[in-house]
Design a protein around this motif. Structure first.
Motif, PDB file in Angstrom:
ATOM      1  N   VAL A  89      -6.324  -3.333  -0.233  1.00  0.00           N
ATOM      2  CA  VAL A  89      -5.186  -4.181  -0.162  1.00  0.00           C
ATOM      3  C   VAL A  89      -4.879  -3.928   1.301  1.00  0.00           C
ATOM      4  N   LYS A  90      -4.400  -5.205   2.015  1.00  0.00           N
ATOM      5  CA  LYS A  90      -3.962  -5.107   3.372  1.00  0.00           C
ATOM      6  C   LYS A  90      -2.894  -6.197   3.594  1.00  0.00           C
ATOM      7  N   PHE A  91      -2.142  -5.749   4.664  1.00  0.00           N
ATOM      8  CA  PHE A  91      -1.049  -6.479   5.214  1.00  0.00           C
ATOM      9  C   PHE A  91      -1.435  -6.451   6.585  1.00  0.00           C
ATOM     10  N   PRO A  92      -1.675  -7.841   7.350  1.00  0.00           N
ATOM     11  CA  PRO A  92      -1.806  -7.735   8.579  1.00  0.00           C
ATOM     12  C   PRO A  92      -0.698  -7.205   9.681  1.00  0.00           C
ATOM     13  N   LYS A  93       0.499  -7.748   9.300  1.00  0.00           N
ATOM     14  CA  LYS A  93       1.741  -7.329  10.153  1.00  0.00           C
ATOM     15  C   LYS A  93       2.975  -7.180   9.421  1.00  0.00           C
ATOM     16  N   GLU A 110      -8.612   7.944  -9.528  1.00  0.00           N
ATOM     17  CA  GLU A 110      -8.783   7.177  -8.231  1.00  0.00           C
ATOM     18  C   GLU A 110      -9.102   7.963  -6.906  1.00  0.00           C
ATOM     19  N   HIS A 111      -9.915   7.510  -5.969  1.00  0.00           N
ATOM     20  CA  HIS A 111     -10.043   8.172  -4.645  1.00  0.00           C
ATOM     21  C   HIS A 111      -9.438   7.041  -3.839  1.00  0.00           C
ATOM     22  N   CYS A 112      -8.222   7.200  -3.129  1.00  0.00           N
ATOM     23  CA  CYS A 112      -7.626   6.097  -2.257  1.00  0.00           C
ATOM     24  C   CYS A 112      -7.198   6.758  -0.855  1.00  0.00           C
ATOM     25  N   THR A 113      -7.219   5.860   0.030  1.00  0.00           N
ATOM     26  CA  THR A 113      -6.967   6.016   1.330  1.00  0.00           C
ATOM     27  C   THR A 113      -5.498   5.242   1.455  1.00  0.00           C
ATOM     28  N   ARG A 114      -4.524   5.896   2.310  1.00  0.00           N
ATOM     29  CA  ARG A 114      -3.327   5.004   2.552  1.00  0.00           C
ATOM     30  C   ARG A 114      -3.032   5.188   4.004  1.00  0.00           C
ATOM     31  N   ARG A 118      -2.805  -0.869   5.259  1.00  0.00           N
ATOM     32  CA  ARG A 118      -3.628  -1.086   4.150  1.00  0.00           C
ATOM     33  C   ARG A 118      -4.159   0.258   3.415  1.00  0.00           C
ATOM     34  N   ALA A 119      -4.438  -0.139   1.959  1.00  0.00           N
ATOM     35  CA  ALA A 119      -4.463   0.930   1.096  1.00  0.00           C
ATOM     36  C   ALA A 119      -6.266   0.569   0.419  1.00  0.00           C
ATOM     37  N   LEU A 120      -7.085   1.536   0.496  1.00  0.00           N
ATOM     38  CA  LEU A 120      -8.239   1.371  -0.139  1.00  0.00           C
ATOM     39  C   LEU A 120      -8.630   2.392  -1.276  1.00  0.00           C
ATOM     40  N   CYS A 121      -9.241   1.952  -2.344  1.00  0.00           N
ATOM     41  CA  CYS A 121      -9.391   2.868  -3.618  1.00  0.00           C
ATOM     42  C   CYS A 121     -10.832   2.388  -4.062  1.00  0.00           C
ATOM     43  N   VAL A 122     -11.393   3.712  -4.606  1.00  0.00           N
ATOM     44  CA  VAL A 122     -12.519   3.614  -5.456  1.00  0.00           C
ATOM     45  C   VAL A 122     -12.090   4.114  -6.811  1.00  0.00           C
ATOM     46  N   LEU A 123     -12.284   3.168  -7.870  1.00  0.00           N
ATOM     47  CA  LEU A 123     -11.743   3.470  -9.239  1.00  0.00           C
ATOM     48  C   LEU A 123     -13.142   3.578 -10.048  1.00  0.00           C
ATOM     49  N   THR A 163     -16.904   8.473  -2.943  1.00  0.00           N
ATOM     50  CA  THR A 163     -17.294   7.764  -1.602  1.00  0.00           C
ATOM     51  C   THR A 163     -15.978   7.246  -0.709  1.00  0.00           C
ATOM     52  N   ASP A 164     -16.198   7.536   0.361  1.00  0.00           N
ATOM     53  CA  ASP A 164     -15.245   7.154   1.379  1.00  0.00           C
ATOM     54  C   ASP A 164     -14.886   5.519   0.931  1.00  0.00           C
ATOM     55  N   PRO A 165     -13.832   5.229   0.793  1.00  0.00           N
ATOM     56  CA  PRO A 165     -13.593   3.630   0.787  1.00  0.00           C
ATOM     57  C   PRO A 165     -13.671   2.993   1.916  1.00  0.00           C
TER      58      PRO A 165
END
Length: 187
Positions: A89-93, A110-114, A118-123, A163-165
């Motif tokens: 999920v990302k928002f450019p500005k 889940e394994h998510c970065t915040r 943007r936010a990235l997840c591995v589910l 795994t690192d998203p």
């Protein structure tokens, strides 16, 4: 096997109290053959060939300085369990903080970065006919004006949920088909 999700073969906008986008993605070989045979395929006809469908509900408007929520649903269209699912999920500005929240009491591991935009997840993989529902939330900047564009996409991957998203995002990069939302920012 690694298969993209959110690669829009067909998009459907549903005017409800909030906006909704549905994208059906198919494996790269199926996507190219489906696009060659029918350029007017509907979401219902392409959903059967897609391993995972992504559905996004979003508001038409948000006030600057507030948090905006997007309801995201991933649906397994296969007759078997999927591999792990990578979601971005990302928002450019116009955003100062982005998060993905799972419902209370859920058993998603889940394994998510915040990050800021943007936010990235591995589910974990989805069982036959099941779905994941969660919320992507973004803090809109107090000085934001115009439109807030959100992008939602991902892939079905044969990897561990540890795994690192960020590695998966760099691996798939430009090949992800993003579902795009547009929300007006008011002051």
């Amino acid at each position: 096997m690694r298969t993209l999700i959110g690669k829009p073969i067909a998009l459907l906008a549903v005017p409800l109290a909030a906006g909704a986008l549905v994208a059906s993605g198919a494996p790269a070989s199926a996507a190219s053959s489906a696009a060659a045979t029918s350029s007017t395929a509907s979401a219902a006809t392409t959903a059967t060939s897609a391993p995972v469908r992504i559905q996004v509900s979003y508001p038409y408007g948000v006030r600057a300085g507030r948090v905006v929520s997007f309801k995201v649903r991933l649906i397994n269209n296969l007759r078997t369990k999927t591999d792990e699912i990578f979601l971005a999920v990302k928002f450019p500005k116009n955003v100062t903080k982005t998060r993905i929240y799972v419902p209370h009491g859920s058993n998603y591991h889940e394994h998510c970065t915040r990050e800021r935009t943007r936010a990235l997840c591995v589910l974990p993989g989805l069982k036959k006919g099941n779905s994941y529902t969660f919320w992507a939330k973004a803090q809109v900047s107090g000085s934001a004006r115009g439109k807030l564009y959100g992008y939602f996409g991902g892939a079905v991957v044969d990897t561990s949920t540890n795994t690192d998203p960020r590695e998966l995002l760099s691996e798939f990069g430009d090949s992800i088909g993003w579902v795009k939302s547009k929300t007006s920012i008011t002051r």
